[in-house]
Write a protein that holds these residues in place. Structure first.
Motif, PDB file in Angstrom:
ATOM      1  N   MET A 151       0.925  -1.335  -0.145  1.00  0.00           N
ATOM      2  CA  MET A 151      -0.107  -0.135   0.052  1.00  0.00           C
ATOM      3  C   MET A 151       0.912   1.348  -0.258  1.00  0.00           C
ATOM      4  SD  MET A 151      -3.161   0.911   0.262  1.00  0.00           S
ATOM      5  CE  MET A 151      -4.000   2.680   0.139  1.00  0.00           C
ATOM      6  N   ALA A 152       1.911   1.239   0.834  1.00  0.00           N
ATOM      7  CA  ALA A 152       2.778   2.238   0.910  1.00  0.00           C
ATOM      8  C   ALA A 152       3.697   2.624  -0.227  1.00  0.00           C
ATOM      9  CB  ALA A 152       3.801   2.258   2.028  1.00  0.00           C
ATOM     10  N   MET A 153       3.768   1.592  -1.149  1.00  0.00           N
ATOM     11  CA  MET A 153       4.475   1.622  -2.205  1.00  0.00           C
ATOM     12  C   MET A 153       3.680   2.500  -3.372  1.00  0.00           C
ATOM     13  SD  MET A 153       6.604  -2.082  -2.387  1.00  0.00           S
ATOM     14  CE  MET A 153       7.209  -1.595  -4.191  1.00  0.00           C
ATOM     15  N   GLY A 154       2.398   1.957  -3.272  1.00  0.00           N
ATOM     16  CA  GLY A 154       1.465   2.550  -4.118  1.00  0.00           C
ATOM     17  C   GLY A 154       0.964   4.170  -3.989  1.00  0.00           C
ATOM     18  N   LEU A 155       1.410   4.395  -2.669  1.00  0.00           N
ATOM     19  CA  LEU A 155       0.970   5.745  -2.327  1.00  0.00           C
ATOM     20  C   LEU A 155       2.226   6.540  -2.951  1.00  0.00           C
ATOM     21  CD1 LEU A 155       0.181   5.811   1.439  1.00  0.00           C
ATOM     22  CD2 LEU A 155      -1.412   6.073  -0.606  1.00  0.00           C
ATOM     23  N   VAL A 156       3.379   6.081  -3.106  1.00  0.00           N
ATOM     24  CA  VAL A 156       4.488   6.704  -3.815  1.00  0.00           C
ATOM     25  C   VAL A 156       4.348   6.635  -5.197  1.00  0.00           C
ATOM     26  CG1 VAL A 156       6.972   6.364  -4.181  1.00  0.00           C
ATOM     27  CG2 VAL A 156       6.303   5.847  -1.889  1.00  0.00           C
ATOM     28  N   PHE A 157       3.790   5.765  -5.856  1.00  0.00           N
ATOM     29  CA  PHE A 157       4.010   5.543  -7.042  1.00  0.00           C
ATOM     30  C   PHE A 157       2.726   6.581  -7.706  1.00  0.00           C
ATOM     31  CE2 PHE A 157       5.138   1.073  -6.993  1.00  0.00           C
ATOM     32  CZ  PHE A 157       6.779   1.301  -6.883  1.00  0.00           C
ATOM     33  N   ASP A 158       1.580   6.735  -6.970  1.00  0.00           N
ATOM     34  CA  ASP A 158       0.609   7.696  -7.105  1.00  0.00           C
ATOM     35  C   ASP A 158       0.513   8.964  -6.769  1.00  0.00           C
ATOM     36  OD1 ASP A 158      -0.676   5.389  -8.133  1.00  0.00           O
ATOM     37  OD2 ASP A 158      -2.016   4.954  -6.523  1.00  0.00           O
ATOM     38  N   ALA A 171       0.039   8.497   4.820  1.00  0.00           N
ATOM     39  CA  ALA A 171       1.030   7.451   5.376  1.00  0.00           C
ATOM     40  C   ALA A 171       0.262   6.113   5.870  1.00  0.00           C
ATOM     41  CB  ALA A 171       1.886   8.004   6.507  1.00  0.00           C
ATOM     42  N   VAL A 172       1.188   5.375   6.039  1.00  0.00           N
ATOM     43  CA  VAL A 172       0.618   4.022   6.682  1.00  0.00           C
ATOM     44  C   VAL A 172       1.358   3.404   7.753  1.00  0.00           C
ATOM     45  CG1 VAL A 172       0.771   1.452   5.844  1.00  0.00           C
ATOM     46  CG2 VAL A 172       0.528   2.995   4.198  1.00  0.00           C
ATOM     47  N   ILE A 173       0.541   2.888   8.673  1.00  0.00           N
ATOM     48  CA  ILE A 173       1.101   2.286  10.004  1.00  0.00           C
ATOM     49  C   ILE A 173       0.764   0.956  10.047  1.00  0.00           C
ATOM     50  CG2 ILE A 173      -0.733   2.967  11.185  1.00  0.00           C
ATOM     51  CD1 ILE A 173       1.215   3.224  13.656  1.00  0.00           C
ATOM     52  N   VAL A 174       1.860  -0.056  10.317  1.00  0.00           N
ATOM     53  CA  VAL A 174       1.476  -1.412  10.247  1.00  0.00           C
ATOM     54  C   VAL A 174       1.661  -2.034  11.593  1.00  0.00           C
ATOM     55  CG1 VAL A 174       3.566  -2.336   9.302  1.00  0.00           C
ATOM     56  CG2 VAL A 174       1.710  -3.659   9.306  1.00  0.00           C
ATOM     57  N   TYR A 175       0.837  -2.867  12.382  1.00  0.00           N
ATOM     58  CA  TYR A 175       1.186  -3.307  13.629  1.00  0.00           C
ATOM     59  C   TYR A 175       1.582  -4.856  13.479  1.00  0.00           C
ATOM     60  CZ  TYR A 175      -1.074   0.654  15.518  1.00  0.00           C
ATOM     61  OH  TYR A 175      -1.642   1.903  15.635  1.00  0.00           O
ATOM     62  N   GLN A 197      11.581   3.840  -0.122  1.00  0.00           N
ATOM     63  CA  GLN A 197      11.191   5.008   0.976  1.00  0.00           C
ATOM     64  C   GLN A 197       9.964   5.351   0.972  1.00  0.00           C
ATOM     65  OE1 GLN A 197      14.025   7.109   2.535  1.00  0.00           O
ATOM     66  NE2 GLN A 197      14.447   4.973   2.340  1.00  0.00           N
ATOM     67  N   THR A 198       9.318   4.038   1.455  1.00  0.00           N
ATOM     68  CA  THR A 198       7.803   4.439   1.407  1.00  0.00           C
ATOM     69  C   THR A 198       7.517   5.262   2.683  1.00  0.00           C
ATOM     70  OG1 THR A 198       7.808   2.399   2.810  1.00  0.00           O
ATOM     71  CG2 THR A 198       7.477   2.029   0.567  1.00  0.00           C
ATOM     72  N   PRO A 199       6.134   6.005   2.692  1.00  0.00           N
ATOM     73  CA  PRO A 199       5.573   6.809   3.979  1.00  0.00           C
ATOM     74  C   PRO A 199       4.965   5.758   4.865  1.00  0.00           C
ATOM     75  CG  PRO A 199       3.959   6.751   2.037  1.00  0.00           C
ATOM     76  CD  PRO A 199       5.135   5.987   1.449  1.00  0.00           C
ATOM     77  N   GLU A 200       5.974   5.345   5.778  1.00  0.00           N
ATOM     78  CA  GLU A 200       5.250   3.816   6.433  1.00  0.00           C
ATOM     79  C   GLU A 200       6.102   3.884   7.904  1.00  0.00           C
ATOM     80  OE1 GLU A 200       5.205  -0.668   5.590  1.00  0.00           O
ATOM     81  OE2 GLU A 200       6.093   0.328   4.288  1.00  0.00           O
ATOM     82  N   VAL A 201       4.945   3.552   8.837  1.00  0.00           N
ATOM     83  CA  VAL A 201       5.722   3.302  10.295  1.00  0.00           C
ATOM     84  C   VAL A 201       5.531   1.720  10.493  1.00  0.00           C
ATOM     85  CG1 VAL A 201       5.483   3.691  12.533  1.00  0.00           C
ATOM     86  CG2 VAL A 201       5.504   5.615  10.875  1.00  0.00           C
ATOM     87  N   ASP A 254       4.535  11.693  10.435  1.00  0.00           N
ATOM     88  CA  ASP A 254       4.532  12.941   9.711  1.00  0.00           C
ATOM     89  C   ASP A 254       5.995  13.055   9.190  1.00  0.00           C
ATOM     90  OD1 ASP A 254       2.258  13.804  10.907  1.00  0.00           O
ATOM     91  OD2 ASP A 254       3.097  15.167  12.387  1.00  0.00           O
ATOM     92  N   GLU A 255       7.126  12.483   9.521  1.00  0.00           N
ATOM     93  CA  GLU A 255       8.307  12.350   8.868  1.00  0.00           C
ATOM     94  C   GLU A 255       8.106  11.399   7.554  1.00  0.00           C
ATOM     95  OE1 GLU A 255      11.490  13.007  12.680  1.00  0.00           O
ATOM     96  OE2 GLU A 255      11.128  11.080  11.931  1.00  0.00           O
ATOM     97  N   ALA A 256       7.452  10.264   7.820  1.00  0.00           N
ATOM     98  CA  ALA A 256       7.522   9.467   6.877  1.00  0.00           C
ATOM     99  C   ALA A 256       6.556   9.913   5.742  1.00  0.00           C
ATOM    100  CB  ALA A 256       6.538   8.123   7.179  1.00  0.00           C
ATOM    101  N   ARG A 257       5.447  10.542   6.012  1.00  0.00           N
ATOM    102  CA  ARG A 257       4.346  11.210   5.144  1.00  0.00           C
ATOM    103  C   ARG A 257       5.141  12.227   4.109  1.00  0.00           C
ATOM    104  NH1 ARG A 257      -0.078  11.540   7.023  1.00  0.00           N
ATOM    105  NH2 ARG A 257       0.338  11.346   9.096  1.00  0.00           N
ATOM    106  N   ALA A 258       6.116  13.115   4.958  1.00  0.00           N
ATOM    107  CA  ALA A 258       6.840  14.237   4.223  1.00  0.00           C
ATOM    108  C   ALA A 258       7.855  13.898   3.260  1.00  0.00           C
ATOM    109  CB  ALA A 258       7.492  15.156   5.422  1.00  0.00           C
ATOM    110  N   GLY A 259       8.135  12.506   3.122  1.00  0.00           N
ATOM    111  CA  GLY A 259       9.037  11.838   1.996  1.00  0.00           C
ATOM    112  C   GLY A 259      10.312  11.477   2.432  1.00  0.00           C
ATOM    113  N   HIS A 260      10.292  11.566   3.849  1.00  0.00           N
ATOM    114  CA  HIS A 260      11.766  10.948   4.676  1.00  0.00           C
ATOM    115  C   HIS A 260      11.947   9.451   4.651  1.00  0.00           C
ATOM    116  CE1 HIS A 260      12.322  15.095   5.211  1.00  0.00           C
ATOM    117  NE2 HIS A 260      11.375  15.336   5.979  1.00  0.00           N
ATOM    118  N   GLY A 261      11.214   8.741   4.089  1.00  0.00           N
ATOM    119  CA  GLY A 261      11.070   7.073   4.110  1.00  0.00           C
ATOM    120  C   GLY A 261      10.439   6.686   5.404  1.00  0.00           C
TER     121      GLY A 261
END
Length: 376
Positions: A151-158, A171-175, A197-201, A254-261
């Motif tokens: 899902m997070a890779m898709g957010l990057v591609f889109d 962003a994505v968070i997975v437990y 560099q996905t927007p993921e935690v 917030d760091e992930a969604r800002a493009g920091h990986g």
């Protein structure tokens, strides 16, 4: 060195509810200072009410109403803090005991009950807006990390993340748990997340036991360092401290969604109940260990903190009443659930018709018809 002695550990509240931030927590204090009294009380309400639900669900399973129940008893602070840290547009991928995460995002807890009663393949529609981008429970250990990274890779591609618009970027968070952290799926997910560099935690709840295997057997080093091995910045947090869990997760998302990986968080907590209701933890852990963690109970810690800030008896009574009401409502609605037709097991297995499923459906219909009166 014990986890509590790790200089990287983020903790804000001591076990007695007093403010005692670690050195690593200093950078997060402005976020905590910005929380309102209503925010703090909501954290407590979320934790206390879901525990009442959790206890009721355990009782329902013991009484034959559910096939299985995975308690979240003891892990409420890690879950509440992280779920409240997510923004409305974020996507959450739970494992199978993140009951309060689902509830915070809008999922009806009866949908969780339906999963554990065997009435549904998934429980709810993750794309229904009322469910807050909460994806369905995954009982296959660690598989949800693959789903989340995809899902997070898709957010990057889109182009749906990293644009610089925090109100739109997703962003994505997975437990997942300490046991799942040893699964290949988790490590493969981290490799792809770091590469793209996905927007993921990655939110690891280290509850100390993978069923009957202690974390000391699973790993010779702190689990958060596994994320570092994949090139992902990783933070250990006191998972029984809801304030620390919130601040660390909000920052990481917030760091992930800002493009920091991607980011990884290890929330150190404890599974105070059984792994599931089919498990007997008295067979492999001591009462002394359980007592030592009971003294670090996340709900009692937050209760003491709020008491120190002047929270009233009326507030705590109201929360207790809400917990009782939810538990009673769940019991009433669970016992009213009806069975499903056997044919429904073939629904939604694939998004499109599939010849093998059609063949199996026809076989079952013929098999059931063979029991009808007069059938040869």
């Amino acid at each position: 060195m014990t986890p509590s002695e790790d200089p990287a550990l983020v903790r804000v509240l001591a076990a007695d509810g007093s403010l005692a931030p670690t050195a690593a927590a200093e950078r997060y204090l402005p976020l905590i200072d910005a929380l309102t009294e209503a925010d703090l009380e909501q954290f407590y309400r979320d934790m206390a009410v879901i525990r009442a639900f959790d206890q009721q669900a355990t009782n329902l399973q013991r009484q034959g109403q559910l096939a299985l129940w995975p308690p979240s008893f003891g892990q409420e602070a890690a879950q509440v803090g992280s779920a409240r840290a997510a923004r409305p547009q974020d996507h959450l991928f739970p494992s199978y005991r993140e009951h309060v995460v689902a509830r915070i995002r809008g999922v009806d807890v009866l949908d969780i009950i339906r999963v554990m009663r065997g009435l549904t393949h998934g429980g709810w529609d993750p794309f229904d807006p009322k469910n807050g981008n909460t994806h369905i429970y995954t009982l296959v250990l660690g598989a949800q990390t693959l789903h989340a990274t995809g899902m997070a890779m898709g957010l990057v591609f889109d182009g749906r993340s990293g644009t610089g618009d925090p109100d739109r970027d997703e962003a994505v968070i997975v437990y997942y748990g300490d046991g799942a952290s040893s699964q290949g799926d988790v490590h493969e997910s981290m490799v792809f997340a770091a590469s793209y560099q996905t927007p993921e935690v990655f939110f690891l709840q280290n509850n100390q036991w993978a069923i009957s295997v202690p974390v000391a057997t699973q790993s010779r080093s702190p689990l958060y360092r596994r994320g570092e091995g994949a090139g992902i910045p990783s933070i250990p947090v006191d998972g029984n401290d809801v304030l620390a869990s919130f601040a660390v997760t909000r920052t990481a998302l917030d760091e992930a969604r800002a493009g920091h990986g991607p980011r990884a968080i290890e929330a150190l907590t404890y599974r105070m109940g059984a792994h599931t209701t089919s498990d007997d933890p008295t067979k492999y852990r001591t009462s002394e260990e359980e007592q030592s963690w009971a003294e670090r109970d996340p709900i009692e810690r937050m209760r003491a903190y709020l008491r120190g800030r002047g929270a009233s008896d009326a507030f705590f009574a109201d929360v207790e009443a809400e917990g009782r009401a939810l538990a009673e409502d769940v019991r009433t609605r669970t016992t009213a659930l009806e069975t499903i037709q056997a044919d429904q097991i073939f629904s939604n297995v694939y998004s499109d018709p599939h010849p093998l499923v059609d063949e199996q459906r026809a076989w079952l219909a013929g098999y059931e018809a063979s029991f009808e009166e007069g059938a040869s």
